[in-house]
Design a protein around this motif. Structure first.
Motif, PDB file in Angstrom:
ATOM      1  N   ASP A 214      -3.941  -1.919  -3.664  1.00  0.00           N
ATOM      2  CA  ASP A 214      -5.064  -1.006  -3.817  1.00  0.00           C
ATOM      3  C   ASP A 214      -6.036  -1.668  -4.784  1.00  0.00           C
ATOM      4  OD1 ASP A 214      -3.037   2.044  -3.888  1.00  0.00           O
ATOM      5  OD2 ASP A 214      -3.526   0.648  -2.267  1.00  0.00           O
TER       6      ASP A 214
ATOM      7  N   THR B  73      -7.517   1.969  -1.002  1.00  0.00           N
ATOM      8  CA  THR B  73      -6.134   1.582  -0.789  1.00  0.00           C
ATOM      9  C   THR B  73      -6.053   0.410   0.186  1.00  0.00           C
ATOM     10  OG1 THR B  73      -5.767   3.051   1.088  1.00  0.00           O
ATOM     11  CG2 THR B  73      -5.452   3.982  -1.123  1.00  0.00           C
ATOM     12  N   SER B  74      -4.887  -0.176   0.280  1.00  0.00           N
ATOM     13  CA  SER B  74      -4.690  -1.299   1.195  1.00  0.00           C
ATOM     14  C   SER B  74      -4.930  -0.885   2.640  1.00  0.00           C
ATOM     15  CB  SER B  74      -3.284  -1.886   1.029  1.00  0.00           C
ATOM     16  OG  SER B  74      -2.318  -0.880   1.244  1.00  0.00           O
TER      17      SER B  74
END
Length: 113
Positions: free
Chosen positions: A33, A52-53
């Motif tokens: 993130d 976030t990822s």
């Protein structure tokens, strides 16, 4: 050692806009993130927004003024700030969330008429 390089700050009048950029030396986007932080004069560093990822975005203040997004192919993250206010004056930094890498020098944003 991952390096973080922020740019795009400057002196703007209230109501103006800026787009801040964060270029990383390594591919840290896929598993982390990422966040924008800022440090106002005389205060501690604080969150501004994070992504976030998987791409979900979150904002501390109203998302009407801030947009965080990333271009993973270019190892670059951005923060668009609209309707800048004097209270946005700060040095802006990027890092993972929580911060894992050495802080870059940041980019100064000054909002003043």
């Amino acid at each position: 050692q991952v390096q973080l390089v922020e740019s795009g700050g400057g002196l703007v009048q209230p109501g103006g806009s800026l787009r801040l950029s964060c270029v990383t030396s390594g591919n840290i986007f896929s598993n982390n993130d990422l966040a924008w932080y800022r440090q106002r004069p005389g205060t501690q560093r604080e969150f501004v927004a994070w992504v976030t990822s998987s791409g979900t975005t979150n904002y501390v203040e109203s998302k009407d003024r801030f947009t965080i997004y990333k271009d993973a192919a270019k190892n670059t993250m951005f923060l668009q700030i609209r309707n800048l206010k004097p209270d946005d004056t700060a040095v802006y930094y990027c890092n993972t969330m929580p911060a894992r890498f050495t802080w870059g020098q940041g980019t100064q944003v000054t909002v003043s008429s």
